[in-house]
Scaffold this active site. Structure first.
Site, PDB file in Angstrom:
ATOM      1  N   HIS A 127       0.861  -1.187   0.000  1.00 44.67           N
ATOM      2  CA  HIS A 127       0.000   0.000   0.000  1.00 44.67           C
ATOM      3  C   HIS A 127       0.893   1.232   0.000  1.00 44.67           C
ATOM      4  O   HIS A 127       1.958   1.242   0.604  1.00 44.67           O
ATOM      5  CB  HIS A 127      -0.878   0.000   1.260  1.00 44.67           C
ATOM      6  N   ASP A 161      -8.013  -5.227   0.039  1.00 44.31           N
ATOM      7  CA  ASP A 161      -8.500  -6.079  -1.060  1.00 44.31           C
ATOM      8  C   ASP A 161      -8.161  -7.552  -0.894  1.00 44.31           C
ATOM      9  O   ASP A 161      -8.631  -8.386  -1.668  1.00 44.31           O
ATOM     10  CB  ASP A 161      -7.905  -5.570  -2.381  1.00 44.31           C
TER      11      ASP A 161
HETATM   12  C1  SDX Z   1      -6.227   0.176  -2.760  1.00 43.10           C
HETATM   13  O1  SDX Z   1      -4.427   4.693  -1.923  1.00 43.10           O
HETATM   14  C2  SDX Z   1      -5.350   4.055  -1.295  1.00 43.10           C
HETATM   15  O2  SDX Z   1      -5.708   4.380  -0.217  1.00 43.10           O
HETATM   16  C3  SDX Z   1      -5.942   2.877  -2.055  1.00 43.10           C
HETATM   17  C4  SDX Z   1      -6.947   2.051  -1.275  1.00 43.10           C
HETATM   18  C5  SDX Z   1      -8.215   2.818  -1.005  1.00 43.10           C
HETATM   19  O3  SDX Z   1      -8.942   2.431  -0.084  1.00 43.10           O
HETATM   20  O4  SDX Z   1      -8.514   3.742  -1.800  1.00 43.10           O
HETATM   21  O5  SDX Z   1      -6.383   1.639  -0.044  1.00 43.10           O
HETATM   22  C6  SDX Z   1      -7.372   0.808  -2.054  1.00 43.10           C
HETATM   23  O6  SDX Z   1      -5.982   0.526  -3.900  1.00 43.10           O
HETATM   24  C7  SDX Z   1      -5.373  -0.809  -2.027  1.00 43.10           C
HETATM   25  C8  SDX Z   1      -4.153  -1.306  -2.895  1.00 43.10           C
HETATM   26  C9  SDX Z   1      -4.676  -2.398  -3.841  1.00 43.10           C
HETATM   27  N1  SDX Z   1      -3.628  -2.746  -4.819  1.00 43.10           N
HETATM   28  C10 SDX Z   1      -3.005  -3.951  -4.775  1.00 43.10           C
HETATM   29  O7  SDX Z   1      -3.176  -4.784  -3.890  1.00 43.10           O
HETATM   30  C11 SDX Z   1      -2.080  -4.199  -5.947  1.00 43.10           C
HETATM   31  C12 SDX Z   1      -0.751  -4.770  -5.439  1.00 43.10           C
HETATM   32  N2  SDX Z   1      -0.059  -3.680  -4.704  1.00 43.10           N
HETATM   33  C13 SDX Z   1       0.979  -2.944  -5.438  1.00 43.10           C
HETATM   34  O8  SDX Z   1       0.640  -2.716  -6.784  1.00 43.10           O
HETATM   35  C14 SDX Z   1       1.472  -1.717  -4.661  1.00 43.10           C
HETATM   36  O9  SDX Z   1       1.714  -2.136  -3.381  1.00 43.10           O
HETATM   37  C15 SDX Z   1       0.618  -0.477  -4.573  1.00 43.10           C
HETATM   38  C16 SDX Z   1       0.218   0.015  -5.926  1.00 43.10           C
HETATM   39  C17 SDX Z   1      -0.604  -0.715  -3.767  1.00 43.10           C
HETATM   40  C18 SDX Z   1       1.469   0.592  -3.875  1.00 43.10           C
HETATM   41  O10 SDX Z   1       2.428   0.946  -4.757  1.00 43.10           O
HETATM   42  P1  SDX Z   1       3.605   1.952  -4.311  1.00 43.10           P
HETATM   43  O11 SDX Z   1       3.327   2.659  -3.048  1.00 43.10           O
HETATM   44  O12 SDX Z   1       3.921   2.770  -5.497  1.00 43.10           O
HETATM   45  O13 SDX Z   1       4.699   0.951  -3.907  1.00 43.10           O
HETATM   46  P2  SDX Z   1       5.982   0.728  -4.718  1.00 43.10           P
HETATM   47  O14 SDX Z   1       5.609   0.261  -6.069  1.00 43.10           O
HETATM   48  O15 SDX Z   1       6.824   1.945  -4.567  1.00 43.10           O
HETATM   49  O16 SDX Z   1       6.607  -0.495  -3.898  1.00 43.10           O
HETATM   50  C19 SDX Z   1       7.709  -0.332  -3.078  1.00 43.10           C
HETATM   51  C20 SDX Z   1       8.458  -1.638  -3.245  1.00 43.10           C
HETATM   52  C21 SDX Z   1       8.872  -1.882  -4.691  1.00 43.10           C
HETATM   53  O17 SDX Z   1      10.029  -2.712  -4.632  1.00 43.10           O
HETATM   54  P3  SDX Z   1      11.510  -1.965  -4.784  1.00 43.10           P
HETATM   55  O18 SDX Z   1      11.454  -1.179  -6.064  1.00 43.10           O
HETATM   56  O19 SDX Z   1      11.610  -1.080  -3.536  1.00 43.10           O
HETATM   57  O20 SDX Z   1      12.479  -3.105  -4.809  1.00 43.10           O
HETATM   58  O21 SDX Z   1       7.608  -2.742  -2.900  1.00 43.10           O
HETATM   59  C22 SDX Z   1       7.406  -3.567  -4.029  1.00 43.10           C
HETATM   60  C23 SDX Z   1       7.770  -2.727  -5.248  1.00 43.10           C
HETATM   61  O22 SDX Z   1       8.214  -3.560  -6.310  1.00 43.10           O
HETATM   62  N3  SDX Z   1       5.987  -3.945  -4.016  1.00 43.10           N
HETATM   63  C24 SDX Z   1       5.547  -5.166  -4.273  1.00 43.10           C
HETATM   64  C25 SDX Z   1       4.161  -5.099  -4.082  1.00 43.10           C
HETATM   65  N4  SDX Z   1       3.812  -3.853  -3.745  1.00 43.10           N
HETATM   66  C26 SDX Z   1       4.954  -3.135  -3.709  1.00 43.10           C
HETATM   67  N5  SDX Z   1       6.178  -6.307  -4.636  1.00 43.10           N
HETATM   68  C27 SDX Z   1       5.395  -7.392  -4.806  1.00 43.10           C
HETATM   69  N6  SDX Z   1       4.053  -7.422  -4.649  1.00 43.10           N
HETATM   70  C28 SDX Z   1       3.413  -6.276  -4.280  1.00 43.10           C
HETATM   71  N7  SDX Z   1       2.082  -6.295  -4.112  1.00 43.10           N
END
Ligand code: SDX
Length: 438
Positions: free
Chosen positions: A314, A372
């Protein structure tokens, strides 16, 4: 110079090391949570923009509606903890709280519930809009289209300068979203639309409109209605997330509330946002068995693999999403009620969570289950197909979107949203006639 006095307690100093020039910018403190550096005069004073793709460090507005402490895993609506609201309140009370700022007393609640109940029907012509879609159209595509068209039917509540019309539009959207969503579900099934019933609660009415068929009476299961109501509460609002920011941006141009909510629905559809609940079920279906979990954990960590652990991570929560904890408890209740407590999907999800939370990659990046991760398991057990999951998220989030939209419209500080950029394209080129091009 900006208003702040150089070196004043409530300011920060920015120094340009290229020229040695310095500027003071005021620091604004909220009631709780991080302060903000007021950079509204930054460009005028320094000639530079800030650069913050994804707005990880940017406050877009002032708000009194929802507070999140991502490190501590705290979510509060108008100061009330989400755990308390999910446990002791109901969705109509939470709608009132988000819109008006306080929990309603008995009289206020009765009037609000009446107002919403008597707006649940949609214009009879609206049903013909659905017929323009293929039956297998994704229900979110239908929702974007139908909600966007509402301003054509309810033009008498589109004058955003009129507080009465703003409130009517808010009530209409909260009330009609379940009806519109249920119609999208029925349309996808090829079943007849079901009219709302005024003697049912908001959540029970939604279940009735989704699952009633003409051939037999449908009796709403109170445990499922309570679970649906709680799922609506958990999804109601969440600060300045992508879809809410989309609604605010659309609203900042003066667009009517129906168009703004349609824009929010479009943004919510993305798998990185509200589409994640549907993606979680697809992911669990792909993993299928516990012994394949390590293979998918490995893929989630592989930068060359686009696979993400859906329902994990998140932007704000670097702790367990408090909504996910309530959702997991609700999952047990619903599966127990439906005699599915040994649901293999739940088993798989719990094992996936256990392994991931024990894995250095996820621990280091503070990636926890989010709202989710468990919601899809509940919704599927209740009889909803995965394609409807994000539609339900949109039904619940409409009150948050419209409360935030209303706050923005009423905020004297708000102007049309118009970010700038870091331009890295061609500086200047002379036009080349086609017969001179390579
Ligand atoms: C919702 O914003 C809100 O409040 C949203 C929400 C709401 O109520 O409105 O809470 C609802 O959208 C919840 C999130 C649902 N999405 C998912 O579950 C999809 C999977 N999650 C990822 O796509 C991701 O965690 C996000 C999009 C939710 C957050 O993305 P960020 O903050 O941009 O995180 P990031 O991409 O900067 O990640 C930081 C690190 C990265 O690795 P490094 O580059 O540091 O090595 O964490 C990794 C990312 O690759 N990472 C993941 C991951 N989420 C982040 N790696 C594997 N699986 C994941 N799910």
């Amino acid at each position: 110079m900006t208003d702040a006095k150089p070196g004043a307690k409530n300011s920060v100093t920015l120094t340009d090391n290229r020229t040695g020039r310095s500027w003071e910018f005021p620091v604004l403190d909220g009631s709780i949570g991080p302060s903000v550096i007021d950079i509204r005069k930054l460009y005028a004073e320094t000639g530079s923009f800030t650069y913050d793709p994804g707005y990880t460090s940017t406050g877009s507005c002032e708000s009194k509606i929802t507070f999140i402490d991502g490190e501590a895993g705290i979510l509060r609506h108008r100061g009330y903890a989400i755990e308390d609201l999910a446990e002791h309140s109901d969705f109509m009370e939470v709608c009132y709280l988000l819109l008006h700022g306080d929990l309603p007393n008995a009289e206020q609640k009765a009037k609000f519930v009446h107002d919403i109940t008597y707006h649940t029907m949609v214009h009879e012509q609206l049903q013909y809009l659905y017929r323009g879609f293929r039956r297998d159209a994704h229900p979110m595509a239908v929702m974007v289209g139908v909600v966007g068209a509402l301003s054509a039917f309810y033009h008498d509540s589109t004058d955003i300068a009129d507080p009465h019309q703003r409130m009517i539009a808010s009530h209409r959207l909260i009330a009609k979203m379940p009806t519109i969503a249920a119609m999208a579900f029925k349309y996808s099934l090829g079943q007849p639309f079901v009219y709302p019933k005024n003697d049912l609660s908001y959540a029970a009415n939604f279940l009735s409109m989704c699952f009633t068929v003409p051939c037999e009476p449908y009796v709403v299961n109170p445990v499922l209605a309570k679970a649906m109501d709680r799922i609506f509460i958990l999804h109601a609002d969440h600060e300045q997330n992508a879809s809410t920011s989309t609604v605010r941006m659309a609203g900042s141009s003066g667009a009517n509330p129906f168009a703004c909510i349609a824009a929010g629905i479009a943004s919510l559809w993305g798998p990185a946002h509200g589409g994640a609940n549907e993606a979680v079920l697809r992911m669990l279906g792909e993993i299928r068995t516990k012994d394949r979990i390590p293979e998918f954990i490995k893929r989630a960590k592989d930068k060359n693999d686009p696979f993400r652990l859906m329902g994990f991570g998140h932007r704000v929560y670097k702790n367990y999403d408090p909504r996910a904890a309530v959702m997991r408890r609700t999952c047990y209740e619903v599966l127990e009620e439906l005699g599915k407590k040994n649901e293999p999907l739940l088993d798989l999800a719990l094992e996936l969570e256990r392994i991931a939370l024990d894995d250095e990659y996820f621990v280091e990046r503070k990636l926890y289950p989010n709202v989710d991760f468990y919601s899809g398991i509940i919704l599927q057990a209740m009889g909803f197909p995965t394609s409807i999951f994000t539609v339900l998220f949109a039904v619940a989030r409409t009150v948050g979107w419209i409360a935030q939209w209303k706050e923005m419209v009423e905020d004297p500080e708000q102007r049309i949203g118009r970010p700038r950029q870091l331009y890295t394209g061609h500086a200047k080129r002379d036009f080349v006639p086609i017969d001179k091009r390579g």
